[in-house]
Enzyme design. Structure first.
Site, PDB file in Angstrom:
ATOM      1  N   ASP A 123       0.815  -1.204   0.167  1.00  0.00           N
ATOM      2  CA  ASP A 123      -0.096   0.180  -0.032  1.00  0.00           C
ATOM      3  C   ASP A 123       0.718   1.105  -0.038  1.00  0.00           C
ATOM      4  O   ASP A 123       0.462   2.408  -0.134  1.00  0.00           O
ATOM      5  CB  ASP A 123      -0.946  -0.178   1.434  1.00  0.00           C
ATOM      6  N   ASP A 176      -0.667  -6.417  -0.494  1.00  0.00           N
ATOM      7  CA  ASP A 176      -1.036  -5.628   0.679  1.00  0.00           C
ATOM      8  C   ASP A 176      -2.804  -5.438   0.801  1.00  0.00           C
ATOM      9  O   ASP A 176      -3.161  -4.901  -0.181  1.00  0.00           O
ATOM     10  CB  ASP A 176      -0.217  -4.399   0.714  1.00  0.00           C
ATOM     11  N   GLU A 186      -1.516  -5.824   8.525  1.00  0.00           N
ATOM     12  CA  GLU A 186      -1.017  -5.235   9.899  1.00  0.00           C
ATOM     13  C   GLU A 186      -1.672  -5.415  11.015  1.00  0.00           C
ATOM     14  O   GLU A 186      -3.005  -5.594  10.917  1.00  0.00           O
ATOM     15  CB  GLU A 186      -0.749  -3.783   9.573  1.00  0.00           C
ATOM     16  N   GLU A 205       9.082  -4.019  11.171  1.00  0.00           N
ATOM     17  CA  GLU A 205       9.407  -2.886  10.520  1.00  0.00           C
ATOM     18  C   GLU A 205       9.949  -1.937  11.663  1.00  0.00           C
ATOM     19  O   GLU A 205       9.092  -1.592  12.516  1.00  0.00           O
ATOM     20  CB  GLU A 205       8.386  -2.315   9.783  1.00  0.00           C
TER      21      GLU A 205
END
Length: 277
Positions: free
Chosen positions: A47, A86, A118, A185
């Site tokens: 994204d 994503d 996520e 991340e």
């Protein structure tokens, strides 16, 4: 080079064998075909296309339609590379049913190899439902761009004992839910190392130090295609932006001075043109 496409089971095999691999981004057919020619094993159609391709300030404005539109040509351009799609903001947060419906649509309409989303402990029940429905899920924790504002913006995550413990809890919950891999991340190297040792599934690190199972970078970052912004964890392995600007300027210069197109780049067949005026 003969490149063999990774499978879901290869992720686990690589982890067990201690075999490192690489993971980059692509958002269109041309870039995908370039990555497919390289030895990089995995592509994310992220994204992050919001900023890279569409000029948005964040990832939040990207829709399912945007993602599907960009994943399709990447799949066509990189038949020998594993491709993750994503899930955009708002496409999986309401309910497990919503997540299953949108992930199924993404897989069916694009033929990508898995979806990425996520979230940590709170999302684990949804991931478990998705995996049970036959959807291959890649997790993502640490700095999660879709919710970066609530995390305090672009900043390192897991920098305290409490937050490091929370990251490990998130990772373990995602693993237990059935995700086959997890992106981590922007976390301290020592935390990423601990995560990598604690998990059976591979840890794919972006800004997570050297001890993860796989290194992840945005292709435009690692090739030096951006202008000013460069995160601390990005090494530029080439300077493609400068080469592109130089090429455009040379085209402009040769057009203005008349040296392009020369006979070499022109059709030089003699034609007897009748007098029409």
């Amino acid at each position: 080079m003969t490149k063999k496409k990774m499978t879901i089971s290869d992720f686990q095999t690589y982890k067990e064998e201690g075999r490192k691999f690489t993971y980059v981004t692509a958002y269109d057919y041309t870039m995908a075909s370039i990555v497919d020619e390289s030895e990089c094993e995995v592509i994310l159609v992220g994204d992050s296309l919001a900023m890279v391709m569409l000029g948005y300030k964040s990832t939040v404005g990207v829709t399912m339609e945007d993602m599907i539109h960009h994943i399709k040509p990447v799949v066509k351009g990189a038949p020998n590379t594993f491709i993750a799609g994503d899930m955009p903001f708002g496409s999986y947060n309401v309910s497990a049913e919503q997540a299953i419906a949108n992930a199924s649509r993404m897989l069916m309409e694009t033929n990508c190899d898995c979806i990425k989303l996520e979230g940590g402990v709170d999302l684990a029940p949804t991931i478990a439902r998705m995996v049970k429905a036959g959807i291959p899920v890649m997790g993502h924790i640490g700095l999660t761009p879709q919710t970066s504002t609530s995390l305090g913006g672009f900043r390192v995550q897991g920098g305290t004992p409490e937050s490091a413990r929370k990251l490990i809890e998130d990772a373990k919950a995602i693993e237990a839910a059935g995700a086959f891999s997890i992106v981590v991340e922007c976390v301290p190297s020592v935390v990423a190392k601990e995560l990598t040792q604690a998990l059976r599934i591979p840890v794919l690190g972006i800004g997570a130090g050297p001890d993860v199972d796989c290194q992840v970078l945005v292709t435009q970052d690692l090739l030096g295609m951006y202008g000013d912004f460069k995160p601390k964890f990005v090494k530029q392995f080439a300077q493609i932006r400068k080469a592109m600007v130089d090429g455009l300027n040379l085209f402009h210069e040769e057009t203005l001075n008349g040296s392009f197109p020369s006979p070499e780049y022109s059709f030089n067949k003699a034609v007897d043109i009748p007098k029409l005026y």
